[in-house]
Write a protein that holds these residues in place. Sequence first.
Motif, short mmCIF file in Angstrom:
data_model
loop_
_atom_site.label_atom_id
_atom_site.label_comp_id
_atom_site.label_asym_id
_atom_site.label_seq_id
_atom_site.Cartn_x
_atom_site.Cartn_y
_atom_site.Cartn_z
N ASP A 1 6.55 5.39 -0.31
CA ASP A 1 7.80 5.18 0.36
C ASP A 1 7.87 3.94 1.27
O ASP A 1 8.62 3.11 1.19
CB ASP A 1 8.47 6.36 0.95
CG ASP A 1 8.48 7.47 0.14
OD1 ASP A 1 8.49 7.42 -1.23
OD2 ASP A 1 8.66 8.90 0.40
N ASP A 2 6.91 4.07 2.34
CA ASP A 2 6.81 3.08 3.40
C ASP A 2 6.41 1.67 2.76
O ASP A 2 6.66 0.77 3.45
CB ASP A 2 6.07 3.34 4.66
CG ASP A 2 6.75 4.58 5.36
OD1 ASP A 2 7.81 4.92 5.03
OD2 ASP A 2 6.14 5.33 6.14
N ALA A 3 5.85 1.75 1.64
CA ALA A 3 5.33 0.15 0.91
C ALA A 3 6.21 -0.24 0.03
O ALA A 3 6.04 -1.34 -0.69
CB ALA A 3 3.80 0.67 0.47
N LEU A 4 7.43 0.32 0.10
CA LEU A 4 8.30 -0.21 -1.11
C LEU A 4 8.71 -1.72 -0.94
O LEU A 4 8.75 -2.63 -1.83
CB LEU A 4 9.59 0.53 -1.28
CG LEU A 4 10.51 0.12 -2.27
CD1 LEU A 4 9.88 0.33 -3.42
CD2 LEU A 4 11.81 1.07 -2.38
N ALA A 5 8.82 -2.05 0.44
CA ALA A 5 9.44 -3.46 0.56
C ALA A 5 8.26 -4.37 0.49
O ALA A 5 8.24 -5.19 0.09
CB ALA A 5 9.94 -3.43 2.14
N ILE A 6 7.05 -3.82 0.84
CA ILE A 6 5.93 -4.66 0.48
C ILE A 6 5.76 -4.91 -0.82
O ILE A 6 5.23 -6.12 -1.31
CB ILE A 6 4.65 -4.30 1.18
CG1 ILE A 6 4.68 -3.77 2.74
CG2 ILE A 6 3.13 -5.08 0.93
CD1 ILE A 6 3.77 -3.09 3.51
N GLU A 7 5.69 -4.03 -1.71
CA GLU A 7 5.62 -4.01 -2.91
C GLU A 7 6.56 -5.05 -3.66
O GLU A 7 6.27 -5.91 -4.57
CB GLU A 7 5.37 -2.75 -3.81
CG GLU A 7 4.37 -1.72 -3.29
CD GLU A 7 2.93 -2.46 -3.67
OE1 GLU A 7 2.94 -2.94 -4.72
OE2 GLU A 7 2.15 -2.25 -2.75
N LEU A 8 7.94 -4.86 -3.15
CA LEU A 8 8.74 -5.70 -3.73
C LEU A 8 8.48 -7.29 -3.34
O LEU A 8 8.72 -8.19 -4.18
CB LEU A 8 10.05 -5.36 -3.23
CG LEU A 8 10.94 -4.27 -3.60
CD1 LEU A 8 11.93 -3.87 -2.90
CD2 LEU A 8 11.33 -4.33 -5.19
N ALA A 9 7.81 -7.32 -2.21
CA ALA A 9 7.72 -8.76 -1.91
C ALA A 9 6.33 -9.40 -2.48
O ALA A 9 6.38 -10.60 -2.54
CB ALA A 9 7.41 -8.59 -0.18
N VAL A 10 5.63 -8.56 -2.87
CA VAL A 10 4.34 -8.91 -3.61
C VAL A 10 4.66 -9.24 -5.18
O VAL A 10 4.25 -10.32 -5.48
CB VAL A 10 3.11 -8.17 -3.25
CG1 VAL A 10 2.05 -8.69 -4.18
CG2 VAL A 10 2.73 -8.20 -1.97
N LEU A 11 5.26 -8.14 -5.93
CA LEU A 11 5.37 -8.27 -7.13
C LEU A 11 6.54 -9.12 -7.51
O LEU A 11 6.53 -9.90 -8.71
CB LEU A 11 5.53 -6.86 -7.78
CG LEU A 11 4.32 -6.13 -7.39
CD1 LEU A 11 4.56 -4.53 -7.95
CD2 LEU A 11 3.10 -6.51 -8.36
N ALA A 12 7.61 -9.22 -7.00
CA ALA A 12 8.88 -9.92 -7.31
C ALA A 12 8.27 -11.45 -7.67
O ALA A 12 8.67 -12.18 -8.66
CB ALA A 12 10.07 -9.71 -6.24
N PRO A 13 7.64 -12.24 -6.58
CA PRO A 13 7.35 -13.57 -6.78
C PRO A 13 6.47 -13.58 -8.04
O PRO A 13 6.41 -14.76 -8.64
CB PRO A 13 6.64 -13.94 -5.47
CG PRO A 13 7.23 -12.84 -4.25
CD PRO A 13 7.61 -11.60 -5.25
N LEU A 14 5.54 -12.71 -8.24
CA LEU A 14 4.50 -12.70 -9.27
C LEU A 14 5.35 -12.67 -10.64
O LEU A 14 5.00 -13.49 -11.71
CB LEU A 14 3.59 -11.72 -9.25
CG LEU A 14 2.53 -11.82 -8.12
CD1 LEU A 14 1.57 -10.59 -7.95
CD2 LEU A 14 1.65 -13.04 -8.11
N MET A 15 6.21 -11.87 -10.71
CA MET A 15 7.02 -11.80 -11.82
C MET A 15 7.72 -13.21 -12.11
O MET A 15 7.90 -13.83 -13.13
CB MET A 15 8.09 -10.80 -11.69
CG MET A 15 8.88 -10.55 -12.97
SD MET A 15 10.14 -9.10 -12.67
CE MET A 15 11.18 -9.66 -11.54
#
Length: 290
Positions: free
Chosen positions: A139-153
């Motif tokens: 839950d607390d890492a959701l923003a971090i995952e979005l910040a990392v994976l969205a640019p990669l996509m």
Amino acid sequence: MAQRILASEQVGQLFVETARGRDRIEYTEYGSGDAWVVLVPPVLAPRRVQARLARSLAASGLHVVVPDLLGHGRSDRPADPLSYSVTAFAEQVVALLDHLGAAQAVLGGTALGANVALEAAALAPTRVRGLLLDAPVLDDALAIELAVLAPLMYVGRFVPLGVHAARWATLPVPRRLAPRPVRRLMDALDQRPGALAALAHGVLFGRLGPSYADRAGIGVPALVVARPRDPFHPASDAEALAEQLPQATLEVAAPLEWRRSPERLDLLATRFALDCSRGSGIRRPRRGGA
């Protein structure tokens, strides 16, 4: 602990049915016997990142397997988002157990690899003897995952030459001679544009792990490792998960401990996996229990 032994290593493969057809997964097997452990690497990392821990566990008599899940390492890399998600990766882990003929195993993983192990326990609870969860991201890492994976996509889909250039830049560098941090960077850059975009898409739009209710229903022993002051793997996620799982214990690691001085955590992981294999893992009562 029992005297350490020299464990054999061999490479294997299996084929899984996915949304696009039949795909190949490659894995490394360490040791032998019926006390199985499956270690899942972090997303976007190859199986070699788990080699040191796998060898340590196998040297204590455990039978350890580390896969390159689809989109990673030497396994196939389909360019279809439906082939990727934490749930799809968990299904691949269960398919690996079927392929190996392993009725049950201790499942472990790091970062999103820990989420995959957790999801596999929710999907196939009778196949899991215990969970070794290093730095889960929930839950607390959701923003971090979005910040990392969205640019990669985005990069994989719209700037494919950048992905190719990053990979080509690492080709002249001998991996065996490079320091470990450099090897990790090279592994992270070893991507294919279509597969990278599909993997990031699939993980982003799937669930990161079992729901709160599902986590509370996972009744196997679990060892959860928290990494304080790690910006990518909030310790709060590990702490919350240890409270949610009925038979979990929390181990707080020193910063970068598993990289710089892994002996203590290796010993804890080995003892935990051996205890689970013998049926004597952690038994923590629920709150309010006896």
